[in-house]
Design a protein around this motif. Structure first.
Motif, short mmCIF file in Angstrom:
data_model
loop_
_atom_site.label_atom_id
_atom_site.label_comp_id
_atom_site.label_asym_id
_atom_site.label_seq_id
_atom_site.Cartn_x
_atom_site.Cartn_y
_atom_site.Cartn_z
N GLY A 119 0.77 -0.90 -0.33
CA GLY A 119 0.23 -0.11 -0.21
C GLY A 119 0.55 1.43 0.23
N LYS A 123 1.32 3.75 -3.08
CA LYS A 123 1.14 5.55 -2.46
C LYS A 123 2.00 6.57 -3.35
CE LYS A 123 -2.44 5.38 1.21
NZ LYS A 123 -2.29 4.98 1.98
N LYS A 124 3.17 5.58 -2.79
CA LYS A 124 4.15 6.62 -3.05
C LYS A 124 4.24 6.87 -5.00
CE LYS A 124 9.10 6.29 -3.46
NZ LYS A 124 10.77 5.35 -2.75
N LYS A 126 1.91 7.81 -6.54
CA LYS A 126 0.71 7.99 -6.95
C LYS A 126 -0.50 6.83 -7.78
CE LYS A 126 3.30 12.27 -8.37
NZ LYS A 126 3.47 13.42 -9.59
N GLY A 128 -2.65 5.72 -4.74
CA GLY A 128 -2.77 4.67 -3.95
C GLY A 128 -4.26 4.98 -4.11
N SER A 131 -6.34 -0.68 -3.71
CA SER A 131 -5.63 -1.66 -2.54
C SER A 131 -4.96 -2.47 -2.90
CB SER A 131 -7.15 -2.58 -1.94
OG SER A 131 -7.69 -1.57 -2.05
#
Length: 237
Positions: A119, A123-124, A126, A128, A131
């Protein structure tokens, strides 16, 4: 976890397109579409195998929802995979729905990885909106070995990433695409003209172009050749 070297990243962005164009994407709306042309006809009978996947809630069998799913196989060591995740996330936000969704699955990690770490990586890069989903088949390579084996120009067939698969609700693979197809030529600025991650970042993938959006728009409407995906209905969590 390590990234691919710049040279390896450059090589993967130039994966030769081998095989016949995907019949499922041979529609009037997609003829001449560069992103659609990047997809090839899969080996006959190729299907998503029965495999366990890990999510934040735990480990359970992989289940597909009604309609079409773009299964994107990626790994932390695959720089092109990480590069296209952000583009795929934007397309999911714009076109994801009852008929179509994008499902990135982490496969073939070189080091143990948890759902929480996956996860964080999403997010890192882009992405996010997705899931974390991790292949927990044999050696965490079940999907990698079953779905990403491809012919190579000089040598035996071998698995490779990134690998994107257009899949029907029953698990049949309708089309398959390798590599992160770039929207333009990547100019290397590193030592000796080598391509660096920064060079790749300057050029978006075809997913981020009008052709990428046109392909996803057609799929979201169920416009594929040779039939239509499962009848849309409300998604069940």
């Amino acid at each position: 976890m390590t990234s691919l070297s710049a040279g390896a990243a450059a090589a993967q962005t130039r994966v030769p397109v081998l095989g016949e164009p995907a019949k499922a994407l041979d529609t009037p709306a997609l003829r001449g579409n560069r992103m659609a042309r990047a997809f090839r006809e899969p080996p006959a009978g190729l299907k998503i195998p029965a495999v366990q996947v890990e999510r934040r809630e735990g480990v359970a069998p992989l289940k597909l929802q009604p309609g079409l799913t773009l299964v994107s196989l990626w790994a932390p060591w695959c720089a092109p995979c990480l590069h296209e995740l952000g583009d795929l996330a934007r397309l999911q936000e714009k076109f994801g729905g009852p008929r179509l969704r994008i499902l990135p699955i982490l496969t073939a990690p070189r080091e143990p990885i948890t759902a929480a770490e996956t996860g964080f990586l999403l997010k890192k890069h882009k992405a996010g909106v997705f899931s974390p989903v991790i292949d927990r088949g044999a050696d965490s390579k079940g999907l990698f070995l079953a779905l990403s084996v491809r012919d190579t120009p000089n040598g035996p067939a071998r698995p490779g990433l990134p690998c994107n698969l257009l899949v029907s609700a029953d698990g049949a693979v309708l089309a398959r695409q390798f590599g992160a197809p770039m929207a333009g030529r990547v100019q290397g600025t590193g030592e000796g003209g080598k391509v660096t991650p920064a060079d790749v970042a300057k050029i978006g993938t075809l997913w981020a172009t009008s052709d990428g959006e046109a392909l996803m728009n057609a799929l979201a409407k169920g416009e594929i050749a040779g039939g239509s995906p499962a009848r849309p209905r409300a998604l069940v969590s």
